[in-house]
Design a protein around this motif. Structure first.
Motif, PDB file in Angstrom:
ATOM      1  N   ALA A 160       0.825  -1.215   0.000  1.00 28.52           N
ATOM      2  CA  ALA A 160       0.000   0.000   0.000  1.00 28.52           C
ATOM      3  C   ALA A 160       0.854   1.258   0.000  1.00 28.52           C
ATOM      4  CB  ALA A 160      -0.928  -0.003   1.208  1.00 28.52           C
TER       5      ALA A 160
ATOM      6  N   GLU B  72      -5.555  -2.407   3.075  1.00 29.49           N
ATOM      7  CA  GLU B  72      -5.365  -1.084   2.485  1.00 29.49           C
ATOM      8  C   GLU B  72      -5.257  -1.142   0.963  1.00 29.49           C
ATOM      9  OE1 GLU B  72      -2.309   1.274   4.567  1.00 29.49           O
ATOM     10  OE2 GLU B  72      -2.253  -0.332   6.044  1.00 29.49           O
ATOM     11  N   GLU B  73      -5.667  -0.060   0.333  1.00 32.10           N
ATOM     12  CA  GLU B  73      -5.500   0.137  -1.118  1.00 32.10           C
ATOM     13  C   GLU B  73      -6.074  -1.001  -1.961  1.00 32.10           C
ATOM     14  OE1 GLU B  73      -4.770   2.920  -2.199  1.00 32.10           O
ATOM     15  OE2 GLU B  73      -3.885   3.864  -0.440  1.00 32.10           O
TER      16      GLU B  73
ATOM     17  N   LYS C 152      -0.321   3.445  -4.870  1.00 33.16           N
ATOM     18  CA  LYS C 152      -1.302   3.125  -5.891  1.00 33.16           C
ATOM     19  C   LYS C 152      -2.407   2.282  -5.291  1.00 33.16           C
ATOM     20  CE  LYS C 152       0.132  -0.027  -8.950  1.00 33.16           C
ATOM     21  NZ  LYS C 152       1.010  -0.744  -9.901  1.00 33.16           N
ATOM     22  N   THR C 153      -3.561   2.298  -5.931  1.00 35.97           N
ATOM     23  CA  THR C 153      -4.676   1.454  -5.508  1.00 35.97           C
ATOM     24  C   THR C 153      -4.730   0.237  -6.411  1.00 35.97           C
ATOM     25  OG1 THR C 153      -5.941   3.347  -4.698  1.00 35.97           O
ATOM     26  CG2 THR C 153      -7.171   1.330  -5.182  1.00 35.97           C
TER      27      THR C 153
END
Length: 278
Positions: free
Chosen positions: A187, A213-214, A191-192
């Motif tokens: 994460a 996360e992400e 970036k996702t």
């Protein structure tokens, strides 16, 4: 034989599978001495820690459930270096164990997972105010550190990734601390991941795993016969890239544990992750 360069070590959770390995590793290290063996299990009280760990000779260190008196005793020992507590216990009690150790000036090396981000922040503040080193390490395996570094490198080129962690069915927390740490490291790449192409529906809640996360999902498996295993699976059109680490014996963690015991002597705050001290 002990001297001022010898590191006194307390093993908390000494009757557990990891604790027994630590007892063996510490007792066989020339620069360490096992001062205390703590465990809350009633059936092991009074037993010799060395014999329980499978050593051929007694260490004359009995298993006791009295952590704070042992912390106080080691803190008062002036003939050696400051003491270290290695903790492999249970998520429910590890926070209090760490606070107690720091309060006595004993440096905690923590392999117990399950601490929340808020607890880690509080412990970090407490350790820094006390100028006492504290190491919280989700996984002591060098191989896992290398897997995580490879995953970070791969994440620059793949936009889709999921994590599968597999452990024995006596592990109390899920996902594992190692899997959570791996997701956190990915994460941090800024970036996702796993952009949705369709609107998903879970017919059974949890079928898609936990959402970290992400956009990274973690799937936890608990079965007898497993020890500790992790896969990080990257996907892209036409290809799958899989990173996997398997543990077949808990002795693989001991070089990392011994390294942490030695490195913590120079720390004055909380450090999270084995990669930070390599």
């Amino acid at each position: 034989m002990t001297n001022q360069n010898t590191i006194p070590v307390i093993v908390n959770g000494a009757a557990g599978k990891m604790g027994r390995e630590v007892v063996k590793a510490v007792s066989q290290s020339s620069d360490m001495v096992l001062m205390g063996a703590i465990d809350t299990s009633p059936q092991h009280q009074g037993k010799d820690a060395g014999e329980l760990a499978g050593l051929s000779e007694s260490l004359e260190v009995p298993i006791t459930n009295q952590l704070e008196p042992m912390l106080g005793y080691v803190a008062g020992e002036r003939q050696m270096q400051p003491g270290v507590m290695v903790d492999f216990t249970h998520p429910d009690g590890v926070y209090d164990n760490i606070r107690s150790a720091i309060a006595y000036g004993i440096r905690p090396v923590v392999g117990t997972t399950g601490l929340s981000p808020a607890q880690l922040e509080e412990l970090g503040d407490f350790a820094e105010k006390a100028s006492t080193g504290c190491l919280v390490i989700p996984n002591f395996s060098i191989g896992m550190v290398l897997l995580q570094q490879a995953a970070i490198a791969a994440s620059q080129y793949f936009d889709n990734v999921e994590i599968i962690e597999l452990h024995h069915n006596q592990k109390a927390d899920a996902p594992s601390g190692t899997a959570i740490q791996t997701a956190q490291l990915l994460a941090q790449m800024g970036k996702t991941f796993n952009s949705a192409l369709v609107e998903e529906t879970e017919k059974i809640p949890g079928a898609r795993g936990s959402l970290a996360e992400e956009g990274i999902r973690i799937h936890s498996i608990r079965l007898p016969g497993l020890i500790a295993h992790q896969e990080v699976i990257f996907g892209a059109p036409g290809q799958i890239y899989t990173l996997r680490h398997d543990t077949s014996d808990r002795s693989c963690y001991m070089p990392g544990v011994l390294l942490a015991i030695r490195k913590i002597m120079s720390l004055k705050s909380l450090v999270y992750g084995l990669e930070k001290i390599l």
